[in-house]
Design an enzyme around this catalytic site. Structure first.
Site, PDB file in Angstrom:
ATOM      1  N   HIS A  94      49.815  31.126  40.646  1.00 38.60           N
ATOM      2  CA  HIS A  94      49.635  30.706  41.943  1.00 38.60           C
ATOM      3  C   HIS A  94      50.974  29.722  42.613  1.00 38.60           C
ATOM      4  CE1 HIS A  94      45.625  31.447  41.070  1.00 38.60           C
ATOM      5  NE2 HIS A  94      45.263  31.161  42.292  1.00 38.60           N
ATOM      6  N   HIS A 132      46.751  23.599  34.903  1.00 39.63           N
ATOM      7  CA  HIS A 132      48.350  23.602  34.629  1.00 39.63           C
ATOM      8  C   HIS A 132      48.755  22.239  34.391  1.00 39.63           C
ATOM      9  CE1 HIS A 132      49.062  27.936  35.524  1.00 39.63           C
ATOM     10  NE2 HIS A 132      48.193  27.826  36.442  1.00 39.63           N
TER      11      HIS A 132
HETATM   12  C1  LIG Z   1      46.332  46.952  44.255  1.00 37.94           C
HETATM   13  C2  LIG Z   1      47.472  47.301  43.417  1.00 37.94           C
HETATM   14  C3  LIG Z   1      48.478  48.378  44.073  1.00 37.94           C
HETATM   15  C4  LIG Z   1      47.674  46.699  42.267  1.00 37.94           C
HETATM   16  C5  LIG Z   1      46.754  46.034  41.402  1.00 37.94           C
HETATM   17  C6  LIG Z   1      47.589  45.320  40.400  1.00 37.94           C
HETATM   18  C7  LIG Z   1      46.597  44.638  39.707  1.00 37.94           C
HETATM   19  C8  LIG Z   1      46.701  44.533  38.036  1.00 37.94           C
HETATM   20  C9  LIG Z   1      46.240  43.262  40.237  1.00 37.94           C
HETATM   21  C10 LIG Z   1      45.344  42.175  39.536  1.00 37.94           C
HETATM   22  C11 LIG Z   1      45.393  40.900  40.374  1.00 37.94           C
HETATM   23  C12 LIG Z   1      45.059  39.619  39.601  1.00 37.94           C
HETATM   24  C13 LIG Z   1      43.949  39.591  38.932  1.00 37.94           C
HETATM   25  C14 LIG Z   1      45.770  38.677  39.677  1.00 37.94           C
HETATM   26  C15 LIG Z   1      45.304  37.354  38.726  1.00 37.94           C
HETATM   27  C16 LIG Z   1      45.755  36.139  39.472  1.00 37.94           C
HETATM   28  C17 LIG Z   1      45.445  35.034  38.700  1.00 37.94           C
HETATM   29  C18 LIG Z   1      44.334  34.500  38.269  1.00 37.94           C
HETATM   30  C19 LIG Z   1      46.579  34.270  38.159  1.00 37.94           C
HETATM   31  C20 LIG Z   1      46.481  33.258  37.647  1.00 37.94           C
HETATM   32  O1  LIG Z   1      47.150  32.016  38.375  1.00 37.94           O
HETATM   33  P1  LIG Z   1      47.707  30.633  37.444  1.00 37.94           P
HETATM   34  O2  LIG Z   1      48.232  29.909  38.566  1.00 37.94           O
HETATM   35  O3  LIG Z   1      46.234  30.050  36.826  1.00 37.94           O
HETATM   36  O4  LIG Z   1      48.524  31.132  36.564  1.00 37.94           O
END
Ligand SMILES: CC(C)=CCC/C(C)=C/CC/C(C)=C/CC/C(C)=C/COP(=O)(O)O
EC number: 3.1.3.-
Length: 292
Positions: free
Chosen positions: A211, A253
């Site tokens: 994020h 985090h």
């Molecule tokens: C739509 C296209 C072109 C591709 C899809 C690609 C893809 C694998 C998307 C997944 C998106 C997704 C589930 C992202 C996760 C985001 C997330 C929860 C991140 C964690 O954040 P953090 O701050 O806790 O580290």
């Protein structure tokens, strides 16, 4: 036989010039004097005050390591071979290790203190729904879906170019964060509740915060490619900052995950800017998209 001056530990501190010039009879275990003799010679050759050189040598942990066994060893025991100069580098990891451990301890302590929305029963538990709303605003899925939707609706080449690069930025971010999370494998804080909206398998790890990378990347992208009034520009920066802070407050985090995430996101924008896709350098991509 010259009588070497001794430190309180019984270690020879040096030998007189006469003993040095005559080859130096080992005063205490033989090798110890030779060691001192060499250090005196080298200090004289470089014009350094021998007293200072002796003091520095006796303070040096490298010297201490080699001279201590000599001071207690009997004359019959052979001295260990002198440590190579580059062995001094061994000291750095331990110093660096202490610094890193201290930073880690501060990080964990501060992150726990700031994790005031980690649960409903936490001190700021009532703010948790708002923090989770912020979490969705920085999630990868809304950004990807929104970009793809706008790309489909865009009817200008300029708009398509910017959106195509935004999509590239989002995918690059997902890839880099997943790669680093998989390599570093730092666990999320113990007080985190794993109740996040749609995650990838690497999202069980916390370093860096996805994020935070997205917040820095998107805000830099928006500020550089959208013409916005000043209050809106301030709002974009504020959103990125509060989103990063909310990751620690939610207990998702540690502070360092977010700090590194901001740094990585900032750098990712530089990569996107450097590789900027346009109909000139990526004509196939733009032709394919215009045929959709
Ligand atoms: C739509 C296209 C072109 C591709 C899809 C690609 C893809 C694998 C998307 C997944 C998106 C997704 C589930 C992202 C996760 C985001 C997330 C929860 C991140 C964690 O954040 P953090 O701050 O806790 O580290």
């Amino acid at each position: 036989m010259p009588s070497p001056r001794r430190s309180v530990e019984g270690r020879p501190l040096g030998v007189s010039t006469s003993s040095s010039s005559s080859g130096g009879s080992p005063a205490h275990g033989g090798g110890g004097s030779r060691f001192e003799f060499q250090s005196l010679l080298s200090s004289r050759a470089t014009g350094v005050d021998p007293a200072c050189a002796r003091l520095r040598a006796s303070e040096s942990p490298v010297h201490r390591r080699s001279s201590f066994p000599l001071a207690v060893a009997g004359p019959s025991q052979a001295p260990p071979p002198p440590l190579p100069e580059e062995d001094r580098m061994d000291l750095n990891p331990s110093f660096l290790g202490i610094a890193l451990r201290s930073l880690l301890a501060i990080d964990l302590w501060l992150s726990k203190k700031l994790g005031v929305c980690a649960g409903e029963s936490s001190s700021w538990g009532s703010v948790r729904p708002l923090m989770k709303l912020l979490e969705i605003s920085g999630h990868g899925i809304p950004w990807l879906v929104g970009t793809l939707y706008c790309l489909c609706r865009s009817d200008s080449w300029a708009g398509r170019e910017v959106l195509m690069n935004l999509l590239f930025a989002l995918l690059l971010d997902l890839l880099l964060v997943a790669l680093i999370k998989g390599l570093v494998r730092r666990r999320r804080p113990a007080h985190n509740q794993m109740d996040m909206f749609v995650t990838l398998s690497v999202d069980k790890y916390s370093f860096p915060s996805g994020h935070a990378t997205r917040a820095a990347l998107m805000s830099r992208f928006i500020l550089n490619h959208l013409v916005l009034a000043i209050p809106l520009r301030v709002l974009v920066v504020l959103w990125a900052f509060v989103l990063g802070l909310s990751r620690v407050m939610l207990g998702r985090h540690n502070v360092t995950d977010v700090a590194f995430g901001f740094f990585l996101g900032y750098m990712q924008y530089s990569i996107v800017d450097y590789c900027w896709l346009s109909p000139h350098n990526a004509p196939v991509l733009f032709l394919l998209w215009s045929q959709q």
